[in-house]
Design a protein around this motif. Sequence first.
Motif, PDB file in Angstrom:
ATOM      1  N   LYS A 148       0.803  -1.227   0.000  1.00 35.28           N
ATOM      2  CA  LYS A 148       0.000   0.000   0.000  1.00 35.28           C
ATOM      3  C   LYS A 148       0.830   1.270   0.000  1.00 35.28           C
ATOM      4  O   LYS A 148       0.455   2.261  -0.597  1.00 35.28           O
ATOM      5  CB  LYS A 148      -0.901   0.013   1.241  1.00 35.28           C
ATOM      6  N   PRO A 152       0.056   4.541  -6.062  1.00 33.19           N
ATOM      7  CA  PRO A 152      -1.234   4.166  -6.653  1.00 33.19           C
ATOM      8  C   PRO A 152      -1.154   2.917  -7.535  1.00 33.19           C
ATOM      9  O   PRO A 152      -0.130   2.654  -8.158  1.00 33.19           O
ATOM     10  CB  PRO A 152      -1.622   5.384  -7.490  1.00 33.19           C
ATOM     11  N   THR A 167     -11.172  -2.935  -8.695  1.00 33.89           N
ATOM     12  CA  THR A 167     -11.213  -1.602  -8.071  1.00 33.89           C
ATOM     13  C   THR A 167     -11.744  -1.692  -6.645  1.00 33.89           C
ATOM     14  O   THR A 167     -11.147  -1.142  -5.706  1.00 33.89           O
ATOM     15  CB  THR A 167     -12.097  -0.657  -8.916  1.00 33.89           C
ATOM     16  N   ALA A 171      -9.406  -1.029  -3.317  1.00 35.73           N
ATOM     17  CA  ALA A 171      -9.768   0.111  -2.467  1.00 35.73           C
ATOM     18  C   ALA A 171     -10.063  -0.364  -1.054  1.00 35.73           C
ATOM     19  O   ALA A 171      -9.643   0.242  -0.067  1.00 35.73           O
ATOM     20  CB  ALA A 171     -10.967   0.849  -3.059  1.00 35.73           C
ATOM     21  N   TYR A 175      -5.603   0.352  -0.859  1.00 31.98           N
ATOM     22  CA  TYR A 175      -4.779   0.886  -1.946  1.00 31.98           C
ATOM     23  C   TYR A 175      -5.436   2.136  -2.535  1.00 31.98           C
ATOM     24  O   TYR A 175      -6.660   2.273  -2.548  1.00 31.98           O
ATOM     25  CB  TYR A 175      -4.617  -0.157  -3.068  1.00 31.98           C
ATOM     26  N   GLU A 176      -4.580   3.016  -3.041  1.00 30.24           N
ATOM     27  CA  GLU A 176      -5.035   4.163  -3.817  1.00 30.24           C
ATOM     28  C   GLU A 176      -5.246   3.638  -5.243  1.00 30.24           C
ATOM     29  O   GLU A 176      -4.303   3.091  -5.834  1.00 30.24           O
ATOM     30  CB  GLU A 176      -3.918   5.203  -3.801  1.00 30.24           C
ATOM     31  N   THR A 191     -15.928   5.852  -8.663  1.00 33.25           N
ATOM     32  CA  THR A 191     -15.579   6.536  -7.419  1.00 33.25           C
ATOM     33  C   THR A 191     -16.284   5.855  -6.245  1.00 33.25           C
ATOM     34  O   THR A 191     -15.694   5.647  -5.181  1.00 33.25           O
ATOM     35  CB  THR A 191     -15.983   8.024  -7.508  1.00 33.25           C
ATOM     36  N   THR A 196      -9.876   6.563  -6.532  1.00 34.60           N
ATOM     37  CA  THR A 196      -9.635   7.942  -6.112  1.00 34.60           C
ATOM     38  C   THR A 196      -9.231   8.812  -7.302  1.00 34.60           C
ATOM     39  O   THR A 196      -9.152  10.024  -7.191  1.00 34.60           O
ATOM     40  CB  THR A 196      -8.527   8.010  -5.043  1.00 34.60           C
ATOM     41  N   ARG A 197      -8.966   8.160  -8.433  1.00 36.14           N
ATOM     42  CA  ARG A 197      -8.600   8.925  -9.623  1.00 36.14           C
ATOM     43  C   ARG A 197      -9.184   8.233 -10.852  1.00 36.14           C
ATOM     44  O   ARG A 197      -9.118   7.003 -10.959  1.00 36.14           O
ATOM     45  CB  ARG A 197      -7.075   8.940  -9.721  1.00 36.14           C
TER      46      ARG A 197
END
Length: 330
Positions: A148, A152, A167, A171, A175-176, A191, A196-197
């Motif tokens: 982590k 990202p 995803t 998450a 993790y990012e 999201t 996060t992106r």
Amino acid sequence: MFKALVVNKDDDSGKTSAAVQELSLADLPDGEVTVAVEYSTVNYKDGLCIGPGGGLVRKYPHVPGIDFAGTVEASSDDRYKPGDRVVLTGWRVGEAHWGGYSQKANVKADWLVPLPEGLDTRAAMAVGTAGFTAMLAVMALEDHGMAKNHGPVLVTGAAGGVGSVATAILANLGYEVAAVTGRPETADYLTALGATRIVAREELNETVKRPLESENWAGCVDAVGGAMLARVLGQMKYGASVAAVGLAGGAALPATVIPFLLRGVNLLGIDSVMQPYDNRVRAWKRVASDLPMDKLEAMVHPATLADLPQLGADILNGQVKGRVVVDVNA
Ligand SMILES: NC(=O)c1ccc[n+]([C@@H]2O[C@H](COP(=O)([O-])OP(=O)(O)OC[C@H]3O[C@@H](n4cnc5c(N)ncnc54)[C@H](OP(=O)(O)O)[C@@H]3O)[C@@H](O)[C@H]2O)c1
């Protein structure tokens, strides 16, 4: 009698057609375990097997459905008894063998996995082959040192089945997650799963001349392959790994070996079909513990056997978001 989606092929035109039909137990192929199927799902391969076959189906009439979950009705193998809840993915079921788009299935005991505590048959098919494969990919990345605090993690084809589950799992593990999508309208969905992106597909779907770019990603679950995978290899951090799961964007890999030689990048192949039993059990247990059920439910689109011909065409056109759960008894 029970219902199944049966695909027939016209010998003269070579065209296939799929329709829900009544079958009897005598119509089923031989198998050691008879399963009362409860749920199945829709994968890219299912789209091929419901439709033109894609070279996967050996003979017609054919019952597609590459994965299913249900309850054992009868078993000639000591490992299973009536009432056991089981899941099946892979082993060319639904392609070379009759599959899960049926209220009953006869299969080999070796192909089944007992459902772990905390996962019912509907949730198992909300996960399905796509989610199971996403879990295998995350496990492979962890086994190769992804952590982590390294930065990202990229998920490509994020709004699809593999990408959605990857995803949500990443998450949930802390993790990012940067999610690549070609469908900007799925940004809120991604999201909500924990990304996060959001990265636009156009940013990554062409190769560049430079074999190395900025070191951006501490790991990657790649459902797309092709030029995007080649591009991502050049953006991985030193020693990081990419789990290659799919080819939604193409099978060719127009890459150089430079990221492997100068940055120690690893390219990990992920196969769910012939995966050994012990790792299957490990992956399903990890799914039960690491995939939040509320996030899983947000991905689900319910369907019936009658919906499958349309859904098969939709997934071949990249039009399915998240996970379709087919209630074969509805
Ligand atoms: N290795 C294995 O054992 C295994 C197991 C299961 C699946 N797979 C493979 O993994 C891939 C994903 O499966 P899935 O069930 O997630 O399929 P899916 O639900 O159809 O998702 C694929 C996603 O890839 C993206 N995509 C589609 N066409 C693209 C293109 N031309 N360029 C870039 N991105 C594109 C789309 O995501 P966005 O809309 O977000 O852009 C699409 O939702 C498939 O190739 C499948 O065959 C492999």
